[in-house]
Design an enzyme around this catalytic site. Structure first.
Site, PDB file in Angstrom:
ATOM      1  N   GLU A  11       4.592  13.026  -6.144  1.00  0.00           N
ATOM      2  CA  GLU A  11       5.625  12.359  -6.955  1.00  0.00           C
ATOM      3  C   GLU A  11       5.739  13.045  -8.317  1.00  0.00           C
ATOM      4  O   GLU A  11       6.826  13.189  -8.872  1.00  0.00           O
ATOM      5  CB  GLU A  11       5.288  10.868  -7.100  1.00  0.00           C
TER       6      GLU A  11
ATOM      7  N   HIS B 207      -0.102  14.969  -7.791  1.00  0.00           N
ATOM      8  CA  HIS B 207       0.511  14.088  -6.792  1.00  0.00           C
ATOM      9  C   HIS B 207       1.946  14.570  -6.512  1.00  0.00           C
ATOM     10  O   HIS B 207       2.641  15.003  -7.424  1.00  0.00           O
ATOM     11  CB  HIS B 207       0.509  12.646  -7.289  1.00  0.00           C
TER      12      HIS B 207
ATOM     13  N   GLU C 255      -2.115  14.844   1.404  1.00  0.00           N
ATOM     14  CA  GLU C 255      -1.076  13.815   1.509  1.00  0.00           C
ATOM     15  C   GLU C 255       0.242  14.451   1.971  1.00  0.00           C
ATOM     16  O   GLU C 255       1.005  14.961   1.135  1.00  0.00           O
ATOM     17  CB  GLU C 255      -0.856  13.148   0.147  1.00  0.00           C
TER      18      GLU C 255
ATOM     19  N   GLY D  12       4.332   6.382   1.660  1.00  0.00           N
ATOM     20  CA  GLY D  12       5.193   5.203   1.501  1.00  0.00           C
ATOM     21  C   GLY D  12       6.218   5.021   2.610  1.00  0.00           C
ATOM     22  O   GLY D  12       7.134   4.212   2.471  1.00  0.00           O
TER      23      GLY D  12
ATOM     24  N   ASN E 161      -4.419   4.018  -5.535  1.00  0.00           N
ATOM     25  CA  ASN E 161      -3.444   4.586  -6.462  1.00  0.00           C
ATOM     26  C   ASN E 161      -2.347   3.541  -6.651  1.00  0.00           C
ATOM     27  O   ASN E 161      -1.484   3.380  -5.794  1.00  0.00           O
ATOM     28  CB  ASN E 161      -2.883   5.889  -5.859  1.00  0.00           C
ATOM     29  N   TRP E 162      -2.425   2.838  -7.770  1.00  0.00           N
ATOM     30  CA  TRP E 162      -1.470   1.744  -7.994  1.00  0.00           C
ATOM     31  C   TRP E 162      -0.098   2.233  -8.456  1.00  0.00           C
ATOM     32  O   TRP E 162       0.829   1.429  -8.587  1.00  0.00           O
ATOM     33  CB  TRP E 162      -2.041   0.747  -9.020  1.00  0.00           C
ATOM     34  N   LYS E 163      -0.001   3.519  -8.741  1.00  0.00           N
ATOM     35  CA  LYS E 163       1.278   4.091  -9.206  1.00  0.00           C
ATOM     36  C   LYS E 163       1.842   3.234 -10.354  1.00  0.00           C
ATOM     37  O   LYS E 163       1.099   2.824 -11.223  1.00  0.00           O
ATOM     38  CB  LYS E 163       2.265   4.226  -8.041  1.00  0.00           C
TER      39      LYS E 163
ATOM     40  N   SER F 116       0.519   6.336   3.745  1.00  0.00           N
ATOM     41  CA  SER F 116       0.686   5.151   4.603  1.00  0.00           C
ATOM     42  C   SER F 116      -0.600   4.680   5.270  1.00  0.00           C
ATOM     43  O   SER F 116      -0.578   4.184   6.410  1.00  0.00           O
ATOM     44  CB  SER F 116       1.778   5.391   5.660  1.00  0.00           C
TER      45      SER F 116
HETATM   46  P1  PGA Z   1       0.976   5.200   0.271  1.00  0.00           P
HETATM   47  O1  PGA Z   1       0.780   6.188  -0.992  1.00  0.00           O
HETATM   48  O2  PGA Z   1      -0.397   4.773   0.723  1.00  0.00           O
HETATM   49  O3  PGA Z   1       1.793   4.061  -0.273  1.00  0.00           O
HETATM   50  O4  PGA Z   1       1.692   5.978   1.311  1.00  0.00           O
HETATM   51  C1  PGA Z   1      -0.258   7.116  -1.010  1.00  0.00           C
HETATM   52  C2  PGA Z   1      -0.185   7.955  -2.263  1.00  0.00           C
HETATM   53  O5  PGA Z   1       0.921   8.274  -2.700  1.00  0.00           O
HETATM   54  O6  PGA Z   1      -1.216   8.325  -2.848  1.00  0.00           O
END
Ligand code: PGA
Length: 250
Positions: free
Chosen positions: A97, A95, A164, A170, A5-7, A208
């Protein structure tokens, strides 16, 4: 299944570097470790598609988002567009976010899941509890509430859930892999009992994940793969995680 997931990250130069490092590190292409996917920002989908074809890589394109049934929606991407431009098998939905920043609630997320399922796109549905909810011992209750959008829904074979924990995304903080394993079993049982066709979903862990800790999660029985943010931005790191997955699951 391992999904990057490159966001909101990437550039044409980064994609060139990424493929160079990935190709040098990945052990064997074509092995059966499940789906390997990348969800880039939509502006780079074509660039990525060109690289995957050029190097004949076994990588699927994945969308980071999809619009639901509402079409008057500035900035959104519809299922038709995804299907028209690339062969999309997967789309991340819900997600944390997007739940937090774009105020996507369970109703909006359910609408997006329906959009995916009616367009032959497999949703990767993200669920997870906050740190406070975790401390209060409410994890299962919260996950059950988030999964309730799948009640009486007929799921596709590859409908996937990504567990998650919000506090692990993160942050470098991770739950105990044994606890993750139990939670994944719980998720599988809940989805099997509420979905119309008693589907047992694949369940990925996300939060993470790194090349250093990937093995500890992937070796657990009910962990079917990982959804990876930060560590997926480097082609070498990502390939090393896939190599680990292959050694464990194949
Ligand atoms: P992360 O993000 O591996 O940077 O913690 C995971 C995600 O948000 O899908």
């Amino acid at each position: 299944m391992i999904i990057a997931n490159w966001k909101c990250n990437g550039s044409k130069a980064m994609i060139d570097d990424w493929f160079n490092s990935y190709r040098k590190t990945i052990q064997n292409k074509g092995f059966d470790a499940g789906i390997i996917g990348i969800a880039p920002p939509s502006i780079f989908l074509n660039e990525l598609d060109l690289h995957i074809k050029k190097y004949d890589m076994d990588i699927d394109l994945c969308s980071q988002d999809i619009s639901g049934s509402v079409r008057r929606c500035t900035g959104a991407i519809s299922s038709d567009m995804l299907k028209d431009n690339n062969t999309f098998g997967y789309c991340i939905v819900g997600h944390s976010e997007r739940r937090a920043l774009y105020k996507e609630d369970n109703e909006i997320i359910q609408d997006k899941v329906f959009e995916c399922l009616s367009s032959d796109i497999n949703p990767i549905i993200c669920i997870g509890e906050s740190e406070e909810e975790n401390n209060l011992g409410k994890t299962e209750e919260i996950l059950k509430e988030q999964l309730n959008i799948l009640r009486n829904v007929s799921l596709s074979d590859s409908t996937t859930i990504a567990y998650e924990p919000i506090w692990a995304i993160g942050t470098g903080k991770t739950p105990d892999p044994k606890d993750v394993n139990e939670i994944h079993k719980f998720i599988k049982d809940v989805v099997q009992s509420i979905s119309a066709n008693s589907r047992v979903p694949l369940v990925l862990y996300g939060g993470s994940v790194s090349k250093e800790n990937a093995e500890s999660f992937l070796k657990e029985e009910y962990v079917d793969g990982a959804l990876i943010g930060g560590a997926s931005l480097d082609g070498k790191n990502f390939a090393e995680i896939i190599n680990t997955m292959r050694n464990i699951k194949c």
